[in-house]
Enzyme design. Structure first.
Site, short mmCIF file in Angstrom:
data_model
loop_
_atom_site.label_atom_id
_atom_site.label_comp_id
_atom_site.label_asym_id
_atom_site.label_seq_id
_atom_site.Cartn_x
_atom_site.Cartn_y
_atom_site.Cartn_z
CB CYS A 76 -0.88 -0.11 1.40
SG CYS A 76 -1.86 1.43 1.72
CB CYS A 79 0.57 1.67 4.17
SG CYS A 79 -1.16 1.12 4.29
#
Length: 152
Positions: A76, A79
């Protein structure tokens, strides 16, 4: 004893707040009211704590201090942007907020339990109860503002 040299943690048995001198963190401590042993092991931890399905109850739900749980995945992009922010928050708020990281791909039970459908998601727990959720790669100041009201 100055505020900078102590941390306040909550007894997981009776809920009373106890001041712990930082130079005693990591050693044996007991609640001043009920004498229950206090977990002071993470009071000097300036890094995020890795949380799994197996240790979620101990590290998050039974934490003697509030918890900021970063739910993330290695693939991600947002993230990856939040990762350094979590590192900074762990260093700045050590002993006041336990910053934790949960890889949602490797820990499906906890991810499912809290209905994590978007990442990054940051969950704020206090006294073992989910109190607030932050979704997305938000600025550090916004996260700090949310967690500041939970500091003991």
């Amino acid at each position: 004893m100055s505020q900078q040299n102590t941390r306040t943690i909550r007894c997981t048995k009776c809920g009373i707040k106890n001041k712990i001198p930082l130079d005693k963190a990591g050693s044996f401590a007991k609640c001043g009211k009920c004498s229950f042993p206090l977990d002071t092991s993470d009071l000097l931890n300036k890094k995020p704590v890795i949380v799994t399905d197996g240790n979620f109850g101990v590290k998050v739900l039974k934490s003697p201090i509030p918890v900021l749980l970063d739910c993330w995945a290695p693939w991600c992009g947002p993230c990856k942007m939040i990762g350094p922010v979590m590192e900074e928050l762990a260093a700045e708020y050590y002993g006041k907020i336990r910053v934790c990281k949960l890889n949602v791909d490797e820990n499906p039970a906890t991810s499912s339990r809290f209905k994590i459908s978007s990442i990054p998601s940051m969950l704020i727990f206090d006294k073992g109860v989910l109190k607030d959720t932050i979704v997305g790669a938000v600025p550090k100041q916004q996260i700090a503002g949310k967690i500041s009201s939970f500091i003991l």
